[in-house]
Design a protein around this motif. Structure first.
Motif, PDB file in Angstrom:
ATOM      1  N   GLU A 141      -6.322   1.038  13.219  1.00 21.59           N
ATOM      2  CA  GLU A 141      -4.893   1.061  12.901  1.00 21.59           C
ATOM      3  C   GLU A 141      -4.258   2.302  13.523  1.00 21.59           C
ATOM      4  O   GLU A 141      -4.708   3.419  13.288  1.00 21.59           O
ATOM      5  N   VAL A 148      -0.961   4.794  14.223  1.00 20.04           N
ATOM      6  CA  VAL A 148       0.305   5.247  13.645  1.00 20.04           C
ATOM      7  C   VAL A 148       0.940   6.251  14.597  1.00 20.04           C
ATOM      8  O   VAL A 148       0.272   6.858  15.436  1.00 20.04           O
ATOM      9  N   LYS A 165      -7.994   5.285   4.312  1.00 18.51           N
ATOM     10  CA  LYS A 165      -6.819   5.521   3.472  1.00 18.51           C
ATOM     11  C   LYS A 165      -7.312   6.019   2.124  1.00 18.51           C
ATOM     12  O   LYS A 165      -7.445   5.278   1.159  1.00 18.51           O
ATOM     13  N   GLN A 190       4.399   6.578  10.875  1.00 19.78           N
ATOM     14  CA  GLN A 190       4.840   5.186  10.811  1.00 19.78           C
ATOM     15  C   GLN A 190       3.797   4.313  11.477  1.00 19.78           C
ATOM     16  O   GLN A 190       3.292   4.633  12.554  1.00 19.78           O
ATOM     17  N   LYS A 191       3.459   3.182  10.833  1.00 25.29           N
ATOM     18  CA  LYS A 191       2.454   2.278  11.356  1.00 25.29           C
ATOM     19  C   LYS A 191       2.963   1.574  12.607  1.00 25.29           C
ATOM     20  O   LYS A 191       4.131   1.212  12.698  1.00 25.29           O
ATOM     21  N   GLU A 202       2.634  -1.770  14.593  1.00 23.07           N
ATOM     22  CA  GLU A 202       2.184  -3.143  14.410  1.00 23.07           C
ATOM     23  C   GLU A 202       1.567  -3.688  15.700  1.00 23.07           C
ATOM     24  O   GLU A 202       1.829  -3.200  16.796  1.00 23.07           O
TER      25      GLU A 202
END
Length: 267
Positions: free
Chosen positions: A110, A112, A139, A163-164, A166
């Motif tokens: 993931e 960010v 996390k 901020q992630k 996508e």
């Protein structure tokens, strides 16, 4: 072939607050039976769920976190363990239903992007600059995650500062400080207004703030404040993790900074 995964490597098998369906989708994408992950229970706060691919299905086993003689224990079925690694070590050698545990599910990376500069305060923190791209490793808490930067450095990062990104999303163009131009990050406030929310060290404390969002704290958290819209809270400390401290109705505790706004008054 015997399983050889490291039961003490929590970052490899703990997936945090996944939904049941998300966990099922991840495990159905795996080929072998015995691939697993542990997620937070959505129905019993504080408990966990061991999710395992067994043949063509995914099984979800509740792990109850219990207190016995001032010691925490983890119960699954009629088995009791001192910690989660001990539980996993047991099921490396014993079948749950149709298979023992062979390895954690593959974690999807993931990414960010940093919305603000973060200099770090502790040795475990990972400093970064606005616009840096980071890879989330785990996390660990609601407001603090573990991440690694492009140089391979690893540490804790504050969630309100990132901020992630996508899947398939074009990376937002975030100007470096002093470069001018609008910030293209999707946010309800511009960068200047948002920064004021985080850089509150210039505000003299204690200071009064008005509650703008209801908050009913977790029953297990005895230090969290219950907030009702319109309450006036005396803020005594602002922390970088987004959990502030204050006094309300004779009780001292913590609360999310997003739930209040300072009253504009002279101190």
């Amino acid at each position: 072939m015997a399983s050889s995964f490291d039961t003490t490597d929590k970052s490899s098998w703990y997936f945090g607050a996944l939904t049941r369906q998300e966990a099922t989708d991840i495990l159905l994408a795996e080929r072998e039976s015995g691939v697993f992950l542990i997620r937070d229970s959505a129905t019993c706060i504080g408990d966990y769920v061991l999710c395992v691919k067994e043949d063509s299905k995914v099984s979800h086993y509740i792990i109850n976190k219990t207190q016995q003689s001032d010691e925490v224990r983890y119960r699954i079925g009629d088995q009791l363990f001192v910690d989660l690694p001990s539980l996993l070590a047991f099921y490396k050698l014993h079948y749950l239903d149709t298979a023992p545990l062979i390895r954690p599910a593959a974690k999807k990376q993931e990414k960010v992007i940093a919305k603000f500069d973060f200099d770090g305060k502790d040795n475990d923190d990972l400093p970064f600059r606005k616009g840096d791209i980071l890879t989330v490793i785990s996390k660990d808490e609601e407001q603090w995650w573990t991440a690694v930067n492009s140089m391979g450095m690893r540490g804790s990062i504050p969630v309100p500062y990132i901020q992630k990104i996508e899947d398939g999303q074009q990376l937002p163009e975030v100007p470096r400080p002093g470069s001018g131009g609008p910030v293209s990050l999707a946010a309800p406030h511009n960068s200047e207004a948002a920064m004021k929310k985080y850089q509150t060290h210039q505000r003299k404390l204690p200071a009064r703030a008005r509650v703008k969002q209801v908050r009913v704290p977790n029953a297990y958290d005895q230090t969290a404040l219950k907030l009702e819209i319109g309450d006036i809270i005396v803020v005594t400390k602002t922390n970088i993790n987004g959990q502030w401290e204050g006094e309300l109705n004779g009780k001292t505790g913590h609360f999310p900074f997003t739930h209040v706004e300072f009253l504009d008054e002279e101190s």
